[in-house]
Design a protein around this motif. Structure first.
Motif, PDB file in Angstrom:
ATOM      1  N   LYS A  70       0.992  -0.905  -0.104  1.00 44.20           N
ATOM      2  CA  LYS A  70       0.256   0.169   0.045  1.00 44.20           C
ATOM      3  C   LYS A  70       1.186   0.891   0.212  1.00 44.20           C
ATOM      4  CE  LYS A  70      -4.284  -1.891   2.536  1.00 44.20           C
ATOM      5  NZ  LYS A  70      -5.073  -1.563   3.719  1.00 44.20           N
ATOM      6  N   THR A  71       0.441   2.628  -0.509  1.00 43.75           N
ATOM      7  CA  THR A  71       0.580   3.982  -0.729  1.00 43.75           C
ATOM      8  C   THR A  71       1.697   4.413   0.541  1.00 43.75           C
ATOM      9  OG1 THR A  71      -0.134   4.464  -2.839  1.00 43.75           O
ATOM     10  CG2 THR A  71       1.244   6.079  -1.537  1.00 43.75           C
ATOM     11  N   GLU A  72       0.445   3.699   1.587  1.00 41.62           N
ATOM     12  CA  GLU A  72       1.238   4.750   3.120  1.00 41.62           C
ATOM     13  C   GLU A  72       2.094   3.808   4.297  1.00 41.62           C
ATOM     14  OE1 GLU A  72      -1.740   3.523   1.882  1.00 41.62           O
ATOM     15  OE2 GLU A  72      -3.344   2.681   3.114  1.00 41.62           O
ATOM     16  N   ASN A  73       2.417   2.699   3.149  1.00 38.83           N
ATOM     17  CA  ASN A  73       3.250   1.949   4.345  1.00 38.83           C
ATOM     18  C   ASN A  73       4.295   1.004   3.886  1.00 38.83           C
ATOM     19  OD1 ASN A  73       0.948   1.479   6.353  1.00 38.83           O
ATOM     20  ND2 ASN A  73      -0.008   0.306   5.287  1.00 38.83           N
ATOM     21  N   PHE A  74       5.156   1.035   4.385  1.00 40.41           N
ATOM     22  CA  PHE A  74       6.467   0.241   3.742  1.00 40.41           C
ATOM     23  C   PHE A  74       6.976  -0.461   5.006  1.00 40.41           C
ATOM     24  CE2 PHE A  74       9.748   0.390   1.349  1.00 40.41           C
ATOM     25  CZ  PHE A  74      10.838   0.828   1.237  1.00 40.41           C
ATOM     26  N   PRO A  75       7.262  -0.841   5.272  1.00 36.57           N
ATOM     27  CA  PRO A  75       7.730  -1.895   6.545  1.00 36.57           C
ATOM     28  C   PRO A  75       9.136  -2.303   6.155  1.00 36.57           C
ATOM     29  CG  PRO A  75       6.104  -3.475   5.771  1.00 36.57           C
ATOM     30  CD  PRO A  75       6.103  -2.069   5.157  1.00 36.57           C
ATOM     31  N   LEU A  76       9.967  -2.685   7.208  1.00 39.21           N
ATOM     32  CA  LEU A  76      11.722  -2.932   6.870  1.00 39.21           C
ATOM     33  C   LEU A  76      11.410  -3.909   7.904  1.00 39.21           C
ATOM     34  CD1 LEU A  76      14.602  -2.337   5.833  1.00 39.21           C
ATOM     35  CD2 LEU A  76      14.028  -1.084   8.235  1.00 39.21           C
ATOM     36  N   THR A  77      11.741  -5.102   6.905  1.00 40.14           N
ATOM     37  CA  THR A  77      12.040  -5.867   8.276  1.00 40.14           C
ATOM     38  C   THR A  77      13.426  -6.867   8.309  1.00 40.14           C
ATOM     39  OG1 THR A  77       9.923  -7.145   7.990  1.00 40.14           O
ATOM     40  CG2 THR A  77      11.451  -8.740   8.461  1.00 40.14           C
ATOM     41  N   LEU A  78      14.104  -7.030   9.168  1.00 36.86           N
ATOM     42  CA  LEU A  78      15.279  -7.507   9.716  1.00 36.86           C
ATOM     43  C   LEU A  78      14.797  -9.336   9.669  1.00 36.86           C
ATOM     44  CD1 LEU A  78      15.505  -5.052  10.842  1.00 36.86           C
ATOM     45  CD2 LEU A  78      17.252  -5.636  11.825  1.00 36.86           C
ATOM     46  N   GLU A  79      15.409 -10.417   8.466  1.00 36.38           N
ATOM     47  CA  GLU A  79      15.041 -11.429   8.958  1.00 36.38           C
ATOM     48  C   GLU A  79      15.729 -12.302  10.443  1.00 36.38           C
ATOM     49  OE1 GLU A  79      12.780 -12.580   4.504  1.00 36.38           O
ATOM     50  OE2 GLU A  79      15.364 -12.702   4.629  1.00 36.38           O
ATOM     51  N   SER A  80      17.031 -12.094  10.177  1.00 35.18           N
ATOM     52  CA  SER A  80      17.323 -13.020  10.899  1.00 35.18           C
ATOM     53  C   SER A  80      18.434 -11.809  12.158  1.00 35.18           C
ATOM     54  CB  SER A  80      18.177 -13.523  10.990  1.00 35.18           C
ATOM     55  OG  SER A  80      18.974 -14.791  11.837  1.00 35.18           O
ATOM     56  N   ALA A  81      18.429 -10.795  13.070  1.00 28.04           N
ATOM     57  CA  ALA A  81      18.631  -9.631  13.178  1.00 28.04           C
ATOM     58  C   ALA A  81      20.289  -9.853  13.278  1.00 28.04           C
ATOM     59  CB  ALA A  81      17.835  -9.206  14.220  1.00 28.04           C
ATOM     60  N   THR A  82      21.383  -9.366  13.866  1.00 29.22           N
ATOM     61  CA  THR A  82      22.724  -9.488  13.943  1.00 29.22           C
ATOM     62  C   THR A  82      23.204  -8.056  14.902  1.00 29.22           C
ATOM     63  OG1 THR A  82      23.408  -7.910  11.808  1.00 29.22           O
ATOM     64  CG2 THR A  82      23.201 -10.488  11.787  1.00 29.22           C
ATOM     65  N   ARG A  83      24.553  -7.530  15.632  1.00 23.06           N
ATOM     66  CA  ARG A  83      24.224  -7.190  16.254  1.00 23.06           C
ATOM     67  C   ARG A  83      24.885  -6.272  15.576  1.00 23.06           C
ATOM     68  NH1 ARG A  83      26.488 -11.564  19.187  1.00 23.06           N
ATOM     69  NH2 ARG A  83      25.655 -11.715  22.164  1.00 23.06           N
ATOM     70  N   SER A  84      25.061  -6.330  14.918  1.00 21.42           N
ATOM     71  CA  SER A  84      25.713  -4.824  13.642  1.00 21.42           C
ATOM     72  C   SER A  84      24.118  -4.356  12.822  1.00 21.42           C
ATOM     73  CB  SER A  84      26.359  -5.360  12.441  1.00 21.42           C
ATOM     74  OG  SER A  84      25.559  -6.197  11.650  1.00 21.42           O
ATOM     75  N   GLN A  85      23.511  -4.920  13.114  1.00 22.57           N
ATOM     76  CA  GLN A  85      22.372  -4.223  12.974  1.00 22.57           C
ATOM     77  C   GLN A  85      21.440  -2.839  14.260  1.00 22.57           C
ATOM     78  OE1 GLN A  85      19.760  -7.502  11.246  1.00 22.57           O
ATOM     79  NE2 GLN A  85      19.663  -6.498   9.231  1.00 22.57           N
ATOM     80  N   THR A  86      21.910  -3.088  14.653  1.00 26.15           N
ATOM     81  CA  THR A  86      21.980  -2.256  16.357  1.00 26.15           C
ATOM     82  C   THR A  86      22.145  -0.952  15.773  1.00 26.15           C
ATOM     83  OG1 THR A  86      22.023  -3.623  18.152  1.00 26.15           O
ATOM     84  CG2 THR A  86      22.753  -1.571  18.627  1.00 26.15           C
ATOM     85  N   SER A  87      21.078   0.175  15.703  1.00 27.02           N
ATOM     86  CA  SER A  87      20.661   1.266  14.967  1.00 27.02           C
ATOM     87  C   SER A  87      19.616   2.197  15.742  1.00 27.02           C
ATOM     88  CB  SER A  87      20.724   0.797  13.372  1.00 27.02           C
ATOM     89  OG  SER A  87      21.646   2.149  13.077  1.00 27.02           O
ATOM     90  N   VAL A  88      19.779   3.348  14.657  1.00 29.21           N
ATOM     91  CA  VAL A  88      18.225   4.383  14.706  1.00 29.21           C
ATOM     92  C   VAL A  88      18.108   3.885  13.678  1.00 29.21           C
ATOM     93  CG1 VAL A  88      17.173   6.478  15.625  1.00 29.21           C
ATOM     94  CG2 VAL A  88      19.265   5.668  16.770  1.00 29.21           C
ATOM     95  N   TYR A  89      16.899   3.741  13.272  1.00 29.66           N
ATOM     96  CA  TYR A  89      16.301   3.433  11.866  1.00 29.66           C
ATOM     97  C   TYR A  89      15.113   4.875  11.577  1.00 29.66           C
ATOM     98  CZ  TYR A  89      18.083  -0.688  11.291  1.00 29.66           C
ATOM     99  OH  TYR A  89      19.610  -1.698  11.387  1.00 29.66           O
ATOM    100  N   PHE A  90      15.921   5.440  10.799  1.00 26.30           N
ATOM    101  CA  PHE A  90      14.584   6.696  10.033  1.00 26.30           C
ATOM    102  C   PHE A  90      14.095   5.911   9.173  1.00 26.30           C
ATOM    103  CE2 PHE A  90      15.258   9.668  13.430  1.00 26.30           C
ATOM    104  CZ  PHE A  90      16.405   9.565  14.106  1.00 26.30           C
ATOM    105  N   CYS A  91      12.487   6.177   8.841  1.00 27.82           N
ATOM    106  CA  CYS A  91      11.684   6.346   7.535  1.00 27.82           C
ATOM    107  C   CYS A  91      11.344   7.635   7.437  1.00 27.82           C
ATOM    108  CB  CYS A  91      10.155   5.099   8.145  1.00 27.82           C
ATOM    109  SG  CYS A  91       9.381   5.614   6.855  1.00 27.82           S
ATOM    110  N   ALA A  92      11.279   7.998   5.578  1.00 27.30           N
ATOM    111  CA  ALA A  92      11.041   8.851   5.721  1.00 27.30           C
ATOM    112  C   ALA A  92       9.740   8.692   4.107  1.00 27.30           C
ATOM    113  CB  ALA A  92      12.235   9.793   5.107  1.00 27.30           C
ATOM    114  N   SER A  93       8.627  10.184   3.829  1.00 33.69           N
ATOM    115  CA  SER A  93       8.542  10.659   2.630  1.00 33.69           C
ATOM    116  C   SER A  93       8.235  11.229   2.131  1.00 33.69           C
ATOM    117  CB  SER A  93       7.183   9.472   2.947  1.00 33.69           C
ATOM    118  OG  SER A  93       6.964  11.003   3.258  1.00 33.69           O
TER     119      SER A  93
END
Lengths: 115, 111
Positions: A70-93
């Motif tokens: 859908k135009t209004e939604n944009f989910p981000l999936t980490l399929e198998s999280a790793t320590r290097s994916q520790t972060s702050v995630y920002f979505c923008a449009s």
């Protein structure tokens, strides 16, 4: 409320678990983006989408999956999280602007810690 | 790799003084944008300057662009405590909707 919202704002998970970060915008903007922000690296683009069902890789896509049914939604999936994916995630449009990339409207961020 | 690189990495000035931050980039651009980020918050768009523009103003903000030197500067005049934040430049390339951000300048205004 109008705008762009991210959830959850804070998430702690363990290595190997699947995590999905949600992003919802109410402007009907065509373009949506996921960035991660880490000290010393600034913001790096993970994935972006020009429209529903159209997605493309950014600078650091490995380990992430996105969808845009859908135009209004944009989910981000980490399929198998790793320590290097520790972060702050920002979505923008963005609506793309009149001659190319216009201004981005950012969410408040999702702080993810992977233990 | 980062397209935009800000300089300096950190800047502290007295309230009322002017603050200048610089951004350098590597390839031809469509436009260059500046964003502000308050601690713990998302980025907020400040100003956009197109590749065929040399200077732009918005309130206390003045942005210049020198495409021959591949650089831009952001000037904040008469700084206020509320201007304390990190400032990022971001560039877009022709035919590309993506914005590439630099690592930012952390600005501290001392009351």
């Amino acid at each position: 409320d109008a705008g762009i919202t991210q959830s959850p704002r804070y998430k702690i998970t363990e290595t190997g678990r699947q995590v999905t970060l949600m992003c919802h915008q109410t402007w009907s903007h065509s373009y949506m983006f996921w960035y991660r922000q880490d000290l010393g690296h600034g913001l790096r683009l993970i994935y972006y989408s020009a429209a529903a069902d159209i997605t493309d890789k950014g600078e650091v896509p490995d380990g992430y999956v996105v969808s845009r049914s859908k135009t209004e939604n944009f989910p981000l999936t980490l399929e198998s999280a790793t320590r290097s994916q520790t972060s702050v995630y920002f979505c923008a449009s963005s609506d793309g602007g009149d001659r190319g990339t216009g201004e981005l409207f950012f969410g408040e961020g999702s702080r993810l810690t992977v233990l | 790799s980062q397209q935009g690189e800000e300089d300096p990495q950190a800047l502290s000035i007295q309230e009322g003084e002017n603050a200048t931050m610089n951004c350098s980039y590597k390839t031809s651009i469509n436009n260059l944008q500046w964003y502000r980020q308050n601690s713990g918050r998302g980025l907020v768009h400040l100003i956009l300057i197109r590749s065929n523009e040399r200077e732009k103003h918005s309130g206390r903000l003045r942005v210049t662009l020198d495409t021959s030197k591949k650089s831009s500067s952001l000037l904040i005049t008469a700084s206020r405590a509320a201007d304390t934040a990190s400032y990022f430049c971001a560039v877009s390339n022709f035919g590309n909707e993506k914005l590439t951000f630099g690592t930012g300048t952390r600005l501290t205004i001392i009351p």
